[in-house]
Design a protein around this motif. Structure first.
Motif, PDB file in Angstrom:
ATOM      1  N   LEU A   7      33.387  27.502  36.917  1.00  0.00           N
ATOM      2  CA  LEU A   7      33.793  26.578  35.868  1.00  0.00           C
ATOM      3  C   LEU A   7      33.091  25.232  35.999  1.00  0.00           C
ATOM      4  N   ARG A   8      32.882  24.769  37.231  1.00  0.00           N
ATOM      5  CA  ARG A   8      32.167  23.497  37.426  1.00  0.00           C
ATOM      6  C   ARG A   8      30.740  23.607  36.907  1.00  0.00           C
ATOM      7  N   LYS A   9      30.122  24.777  37.087  1.00  0.00           N
ATOM      8  CA  LYS A   9      28.745  24.971  36.610  1.00  0.00           C
ATOM      9  C   LYS A   9      28.687  25.108  35.093  1.00  0.00           C
ATOM     10  N   GLY A  10      29.795  25.534  34.478  1.00  0.00           N
ATOM     11  CA  GLY A  10      29.797  25.773  33.046  1.00  0.00           C
ATOM     12  C   GLY A  10      30.581  24.757  32.247  1.00  0.00           C
ATOM     13  N   MET A  11      30.669  23.539  32.747  1.00  0.00           N
ATOM     14  CA  MET A  11      31.434  22.504  32.045  1.00  0.00           C
ATOM     15  C   MET A  11      30.782  22.177  30.699  1.00  0.00           C
ATOM     16  N   THR A  12      31.637  21.867  29.726  1.00  0.00           N
ATOM     17  CA  THR A  12      31.132  21.476  28.408  1.00  0.00           C
ATOM     18  C   THR A  12      30.493  20.088  28.508  1.00  0.00           C
ATOM     19  N   PRO A  13      29.683  19.715  27.522  1.00  0.00           N
ATOM     20  CA  PRO A  13      29.113  18.351  27.545  1.00  0.00           C
ATOM     21  C   PRO A  13      30.203  17.274  27.603  1.00  0.00           C
ATOM     22  N   GLU A  14      31.307  17.504  26.915  1.00  0.00           N
ATOM     23  CA  GLU A  14      32.400  16.528  26.925  1.00  0.00           C
ATOM     24  C   GLU A  14      33.025  16.437  28.319  1.00  0.00           C
ATOM     25  N   GLU A  15      33.237  17.587  28.959  1.00  0.00           N
ATOM     26  CA  GLU A  15      33.784  17.583  30.315  1.00  0.00           C
ATOM     27  C   GLU A  15      32.835  16.886  31.291  1.00  0.00           C
ATOM     28  N   LEU A  16      31.547  17.152  31.145  1.00  0.00           N
ATOM     29  CA  LEU A  16      30.567  16.497  32.022  1.00  0.00           C
ATOM     30  C   LEU A  16      30.596  14.979  31.838  1.00  0.00           C
ATOM     31  N   HIS A  17      30.702  14.537  30.599  1.00  0.00           N
ATOM     32  CA  HIS A  17      30.729  13.095  30.344  1.00  0.00           C
ATOM     33  C   HIS A  17      32.014  12.467  30.894  1.00  0.00           C
ATOM     34  N   LEU A  18      33.149  13.131  30.664  1.00  0.00           N
ATOM     35  CA  LEU A  18      34.402  12.586  31.194  1.00  0.00           C
ATOM     36  C   LEU A  18      34.366  12.584  32.718  1.00  0.00           C
ATOM     37  N   ILE A  83      48.176  15.925  30.239  1.00  0.00           N
ATOM     38  CA  ILE A  83      47.809  15.341  28.948  1.00  0.00           C
ATOM     39  C   ILE A  83      46.560  16.061  28.468  1.00  0.00           C
ATOM     40  N   ARG A  84      46.550  16.367  27.180  1.00  0.00           N
ATOM     41  CA  ARG A  84      45.472  17.165  26.584  1.00  0.00           C
ATOM     42  C   ARG A  84      44.783  16.391  25.461  1.00  0.00           C
ATOM     43  N   PHE A  85      43.500  16.624  25.391  1.00  0.00           N
ATOM     44  CA  PHE A  85      42.692  16.054  24.313  1.00  0.00           C
ATOM     45  C   PHE A  85      41.747  17.134  23.822  1.00  0.00           C
ATOM     46  N   TRP A  86      41.425  17.093  22.555  1.00  0.00           N
ATOM     47  CA  TRP A  86      40.404  17.977  22.008  1.00  0.00           C
ATOM     48  C   TRP A  86      39.035  17.384  22.331  1.00  0.00           C
ATOM     49  N   ASN A  87      38.047  18.252  22.524  1.00  0.00           N
ATOM     50  CA  ASN A  87      36.681  17.784  22.774  1.00  0.00           C
ATOM     51  C   ASN A  87      36.221  16.820  21.686  1.00  0.00           C
ATOM     52  N   ASN A  88      36.470  17.178  20.413  1.00  0.00           N
ATOM     53  CA  ASN A  88      35.997  16.300  19.333  1.00  0.00           C
ATOM     54  C   ASN A  88      36.742  14.967  19.316  1.00  0.00           C
ATOM     55  N   GLU A  89      37.987  14.954  19.782  1.00  0.00           N
ATOM     56  CA  GLU A  89      38.733  13.692  19.898  1.00  0.00           C
ATOM     57  C   GLU A  89      38.056  12.781  20.921  1.00  0.00           C
ATOM     58  N   PHE A  90      37.634  13.359  22.050  1.00  0.00           N
ATOM     59  CA  PHE A  90      36.946  12.571  23.071  1.00  0.00           C
ATOM     60  C   PHE A  90      35.600  12.073  22.545  1.00  0.00           C
ATOM     61  N   ARG A  91      34.888  12.942  21.814  1.00  0.00           N
ATOM     62  CA  ARG A  91      33.585  12.550  21.263  1.00  0.00           C
ATOM     63  C   ARG A  91      33.710  11.398  20.284  1.00  0.00           C
ATOM     64  N   THR A  92      34.743  11.428  19.455  1.00  0.00           N
ATOM     65  CA  THR A  92      34.849  10.432  18.386  1.00  0.00           C
ATOM     66  C   THR A  92      35.706   9.221  18.745  1.00  0.00           C
ATOM     67  N   ASN A  93      36.513   9.334  19.811  1.00  0.00           N
ATOM     68  CA  ASN A  93      37.402   8.236  20.180  1.00  0.00           C
ATOM     69  C   ASN A  93      37.499   8.134  21.707  1.00  0.00           C
ATOM     70  N   GLU A  94      36.365   8.012  22.343  1.00  0.00           N
ATOM     71  CA  GLU A  94      36.325   7.955  23.806  1.00  0.00           C
ATOM     72  C   GLU A  94      37.212   6.832  24.351  1.00  0.00           C
ATOM     73  N   GLU A  95      37.138   5.675  23.750  1.00  0.00           N
ATOM     74  CA  GLU A  95      37.922   4.531  24.225  1.00  0.00           C
ATOM     75  C   GLU A  95      39.423   4.810  24.135  1.00  0.00           C
ATOM     76  N   GLY A  96      39.855   5.439  23.044  1.00  0.00           N
ATOM     77  CA  GLY A  96      41.264   5.774  22.878  1.00  0.00           C
ATOM     78  C   GLY A  96      41.733   6.804  23.899  1.00  0.00           C
ATOM     79  N   VAL A  97      40.899   7.807  24.172  1.00  0.00           N
ATOM     80  CA  VAL A  97      41.243   8.826  25.165  1.00  0.00           C
ATOM     81  C   VAL A  97      41.335   8.197  26.550  1.00  0.00           C
ATOM     82  N   LEU A  98      40.365   7.364  26.905  1.00  0.00           N
ATOM     83  CA  LEU A  98      40.397   6.704  28.217  1.00  0.00           C
ATOM     84  C   LEU A  98      41.623   5.795  28.329  1.00  0.00           C
ATOM     85  N   GLY A  99      41.993   5.124  27.243  1.00  0.00           N
ATOM     86  CA  GLY A  99      43.195   4.287  27.249  1.00  0.00           C
ATOM     87  C   GLY A  99      44.451   5.121  27.478  1.00  0.00           C
TER      88      GLY A  99
END
Length: 121
Positions: A7-18, A83-99
């Motif tokens: 799973l670590r090798k197959g992380m999505t781009p959003e997971e890698l960025h987070l 706590i769960r977030f959708w990938n597209n939520e993280f892509r479009t609202n990174e600051e809100g997800v981090l908050g």
């Protein structure tokens, strides 16, 4: 453990960025681990200090709703908050997800209180 490595090798781009933002205590000094086994489940990101799990979900989770509910119930019963977030939520609202992640961490870890001796002594 082998599944965690896969799973670590197959992380999505959003997971890698987070992960880039959370790793190495970069996120307000909290230590996170990625793709961690907890019971028979593997969670995306876990902060043991705060007993907080952060999940980034892609479209496959639409089809696994019942599984996700059982998984979250097990993790909650084991003393974790999820706590769960959708990938597209993280892509479009990174600051809100981090908050929201920071709010979750602060709610679970007591902040240091000023010493009562500091007043009027």
């Amino acid at each position: 453990m082998e599944k965690s490595k896969q799973l670590r090798k197959g992380m999505t781009p959003e997971e890698l960025h987070l992960w880039y933002l959370l790793r190495g205590r970069r996120f307000y000094g909290f230590k996170f681990r990625r793709q961690m086994p907890i019971g028979s489940y593997i969670v995306d990101f876990a902060c043991f200090e705060a007993r907080l799990i952060v999940e980034l979900d892609g479209g496959q989770h639409d089809d696994n709703h019942e599984y996700d509910l059982r998984r979250t119930a097990f993790l909650n019963a084991s003393g974790w908050r999820v706590i769960r977030f959708w990938n597209n939520e993280f892509r479009t609202n990174e600051e809100g997800v981090l908050g929201a992640i920071l709010d979750g961490l602060n709610r679970l870890v007591p902040s240091p209180q000023p010493s009562p001796k500091g007043r009027g002594s």
